[in-house]
Design a protein around this motif. Structure first.
Motif, PDB file in Angstrom:
ATOM      1  N   UNK A 187       0.825  -0.773  -0.161  1.00  0.00           N
ATOM      2  CA  UNK A 187      -0.205  -0.426   0.222  1.00  0.00           C
ATOM      3  C   UNK A 187       0.970   0.981  -0.393  1.00  0.00           C
ATOM      4  N   UNK A 188       0.198   2.080  -0.121  1.00  0.00           N
ATOM      5  CA  UNK A 188       1.279   3.736   0.121  1.00  0.00           C
ATOM      6  C   UNK A 188       0.617   4.588   0.856  1.00  0.00           C
ATOM      7  N   UNK A 189       1.277   5.514   1.310  1.00  0.00           N
ATOM      8  CA  UNK A 189       0.756   6.079   2.582  1.00  0.00           C
ATOM      9  C   UNK A 189       1.423   7.477   1.500  1.00  0.00           C
ATOM     10  N   UNK A 190       0.720   8.586   1.408  1.00  0.00           N
ATOM     11  CA  UNK A 190       1.291  10.089   0.625  1.00  0.00           C
ATOM     12  C   UNK A 190       0.888  10.956   0.562  1.00  0.00           C
ATOM     13  N   UNK A 191       2.576  11.845   1.733  1.00  0.00           N
ATOM     14  CA  UNK A 191       2.615  13.175   2.815  1.00  0.00           C
ATOM     15  C   UNK A 191       2.062  14.252   0.993  1.00  0.00           C
ATOM     16  N   UNK A 192       1.601  15.053   1.036  1.00  0.00           N
ATOM     17  CA  UNK A 192       1.589  16.306   0.460  1.00  0.00           C
ATOM     18  C   UNK A 192       3.203  17.059   1.236  1.00  0.00           C
ATOM     19  N   UNK A 193       3.737  18.189   0.312  1.00  0.00           N
ATOM     20  CA  UNK A 193       4.348  19.406   1.078  1.00  0.00           C
ATOM     21  C   UNK A 193       4.044  21.115  -0.067  1.00  0.00           C
ATOM     22  N   UNK A 194       4.646  21.676   0.786  1.00  0.00           N
ATOM     23  CA  UNK A 194       4.354  22.859   0.327  1.00  0.00           C
ATOM     24  C   UNK A 194       5.558  23.484   0.342  1.00  0.00           C
ATOM     25  N   UNK A 195       6.232  24.440  -0.167  1.00  0.00           N
ATOM     26  CA  UNK A 195       7.966  25.137  -0.601  1.00  0.00           C
ATOM     27  C   UNK A 195       6.433  26.122   0.035  1.00  0.00           C
ATOM     28  N   UNK A 196       8.184  26.970   0.654  1.00  0.00           N
ATOM     29  CA  UNK A 196       7.658  28.364   1.885  1.00  0.00           C
ATOM     30  C   UNK A 196       6.969  29.628   1.607  1.00  0.00           C
ATOM     31  N   UNK A 197       6.525  28.933   0.276  1.00  0.00           N
ATOM     32  CA  UNK A 197       5.824  30.779  -0.092  1.00  0.00           C
ATOM     33  C   UNK A 197       4.186  30.049   0.241  1.00  0.00           C
ATOM     34  N   UNK A 198       3.468  31.498   0.730  1.00  0.00           N
ATOM     35  CA  UNK A 198       2.094  31.791   1.588  1.00  0.00           C
ATOM     36  C   UNK A 198       1.969  31.383   2.298  1.00  0.00           C
ATOM     37  N   UNK A 199       1.441  31.636   3.884  1.00  0.00           N
ATOM     38  CA  UNK A 199       0.908  31.555   4.863  1.00  0.00           C
ATOM     39  C   UNK A 199       0.766  29.661   5.619  1.00  0.00           C
ATOM     40  N   UNK A 227      -6.283  10.433  -6.498  1.00  0.00           N
ATOM     41  CA  UNK A 227      -6.901  10.352  -7.533  1.00  0.00           C
ATOM     42  C   UNK A 227      -6.400   9.976  -8.952  1.00  0.00           C
ATOM     43  N   UNK A 228      -5.077  10.071  -9.119  1.00  0.00           N
ATOM     44  CA  UNK A 228      -4.505   9.606 -10.285  1.00  0.00           C
ATOM     45  C   UNK A 228      -4.244   8.522 -10.233  1.00  0.00           C
ATOM     46  N   UNK A 229      -3.763   7.898  -9.119  1.00  0.00           N
ATOM     47  CA  UNK A 229      -3.346   7.026  -8.675  1.00  0.00           C
ATOM     48  C   UNK A 229      -5.102   5.625  -9.080  1.00  0.00           C
ATOM     49  N   UNK A 230      -6.396   6.317  -7.825  1.00  0.00           N
ATOM     50  CA  UNK A 230      -6.930   5.664  -8.517  1.00  0.00           C
ATOM     51  C   UNK A 230      -7.446   5.676 -10.451  1.00  0.00           C
ATOM     52  N   UNK A 231      -7.935   6.451 -11.062  1.00  0.00           N
ATOM     53  CA  UNK A 231      -8.253   6.555 -12.427  1.00  0.00           C
ATOM     54  C   UNK A 231      -7.254   5.634 -12.748  1.00  0.00           C
ATOM     55  N   UNK A 232      -5.582   5.286 -12.753  1.00  0.00           N
ATOM     56  CA  UNK A 232      -4.723   4.626 -13.247  1.00  0.00           C
ATOM     57  C   UNK A 232      -5.575   2.442 -12.847  1.00  0.00           C
ATOM     58  N   UNK A 247      -6.883   0.952  -5.568  1.00  0.00           N
ATOM     59  CA  UNK A 247      -7.741   0.602  -5.195  1.00  0.00           C
ATOM     60  C   UNK A 247      -7.716   1.723  -4.123  1.00  0.00           C
ATOM     61  N   UNK A 248      -8.538   2.862  -4.113  1.00  0.00           N
ATOM     62  CA  UNK A 248      -8.401   3.972  -3.003  1.00  0.00           C
ATOM     63  C   UNK A 248      -8.426   3.662  -1.317  1.00  0.00           C
ATOM     64  N   UNK A 249      -8.800   2.298  -0.849  1.00  0.00           N
ATOM     65  CA  UNK A 249      -8.105   1.980   0.215  1.00  0.00           C
ATOM     66  C   UNK A 249      -7.212   1.566   0.401  1.00  0.00           C
ATOM     67  N   UNK A 250      -6.521   1.323  -0.806  1.00  0.00           N
ATOM     68  CA  UNK A 250      -4.697   0.790  -0.437  1.00  0.00           C
ATOM     69  C   UNK A 250      -4.044   2.220  -1.025  1.00  0.00           C
ATOM     70  N   UNK A 251      -4.290   3.202  -0.856  1.00  0.00           N
ATOM     71  CA  UNK A 251      -3.853   5.242  -0.680  1.00  0.00           C
ATOM     72  C   UNK A 251      -4.435   5.468   0.549  1.00  0.00           C
ATOM     73  N   UNK A 252      -3.900   5.626   1.499  1.00  0.00           N
ATOM     74  CA  UNK A 252      -3.827   6.826   2.946  1.00  0.00           C
ATOM     75  C   UNK A 252      -3.617   8.068   2.413  1.00  0.00           C
ATOM     76  N   UNK A 253      -3.900   9.289   2.422  1.00  0.00           N
ATOM     77  CA  UNK A 253      -3.177  10.707   2.248  1.00  0.00           C
ATOM     78  C   UNK A 253      -2.564  11.488   3.060  1.00  0.00           C
TER      79      UNK A 253
END
Length: 271
Positions: free
Chosen positions: A190-202, A219-224, A227-233
């Motif tokens: 399964x996958x654990x997907x962690x989102x990141x941003x740069x320092x621009x913005x609050x 979303x794209x992994x699911x489209x491809x 199964x969504x239950x195998x992806x944690x965000x």
């Protein structure tokens, strides 16, 4: 991921370097961090004046000893994905220290030590219930480790998102499609997907943007076909940059998702 030190180059060359930058070169073409060997890297610098690098090398050495001790306790048998990713991070830190990229090394050492502490807690719990020993079907286990390594390389490349956007770079989209094909052959991964941003913005905006990036990858992994239950965000906003700094190249690299592979097989334990 790639860490390029660029000095005294034209604006056009810088743009070409940033656009073409990826973490994982083609097989057999060398590497910029993850493929370096840490085995001959010494934490001792006896012939140089004391400085910040000495402290970082000492911290790296402690983290390396920690990982080695967890492997000796059987971590690679119960948590193969976590060990693969820890070794990848270890080799990356070596290259950063060798290249005098001290802020980047310090940041990665902090992340490594947090991950190792988490792994130790997981390992202690599993060992209280069962033994972490080599699986009976070792060939199958080694194949799983090879697949995990390939997935880590596919999913954690540079240049994933544009500034202030959740839209995925087309090249990275191709990596997600290829990873989905692999993952569908190994339903225990399964996958654990962690989102990141740069320092621009609050902070609040960056947390929302980073979560949007993680959700867009899901979303794209699911489209491809995954199964969504195998992806944690989840999102960490701008709190865990891959590199410190505010240059265009650094911000490009920090606009990303980091993806961990989680094995739930009987040979790989629960992660």
């Amino acid at each position: 991921m790639a860490n390029l030190t660029i000095k005294n180059v034209s604006v056009s060359m810088l743009a070409a370097t940033v656009i073409g930058c990826t973490s994982y070169p083609d097989h057999g073409q060398g590497g910029l961090g993850e493929f370096a060997s840490a085995s001959d890297f010494s934490p001792v610098m006896p012939d140089e004046p004391m400085g910040p690098e000495h402290g970082l090398r000492f911290d790296f050495h402690l983290a390396k000893l920690h990982l080695d001790s967890l492997i000796q306790k059987g971590a690679e048998w119960c948590f193969p994905a976590a060990v693969v990713q820890a070794k990848t991070k270890e080799n990356r830190i070596v290259r950063e220290l060798e290249g005098q990229l001290l802020l980047d090394a310090a940041n990665d050492i902090v992340i490594q030590r947090k991950n190792l502490a988490k792994l130790e807690n997981q390992l202690d719990y599993v060992r209280s219930q069962a033994s972490c020993v080599p699986p009976e079907h070792n060939a199958a286990f080694q194949n799983e480790v090879a697949v995990i390594t390939e997935l880590v390389e596919l999913l954690n490349i540079d240049n994933q998102f544009a500034i202030d956007s959740i839209e995925i770079n087309p090249k990275y989209m191709g990596h997600l499609a290829k990873a989905t094909t692999l993952l569908n052959q190994y339903p225990n991964l399964n996958l654990r997907v962690t989102g990141h941003a740069d320092v621009t913005g609050d902070a609040q905006y960056n947390d929302k943007l980073a979560m949007g990036r993680a959700d867009q990858v899901k979303r794209y992994l699911t489209v491809f076909g995954l199964p969504p239950m195998r992806i944690q965000t989840l999102s960490v906003g701008d709190t865990l940059p891959l590199f410190e700094g505010e240059s265009a190249a650094t911000k490009l690299t920090n606009r990303r998702v980091s993806i961990d592979v989680v094995s739930t097989s009987s040979t790989g334990g629960n992660q």
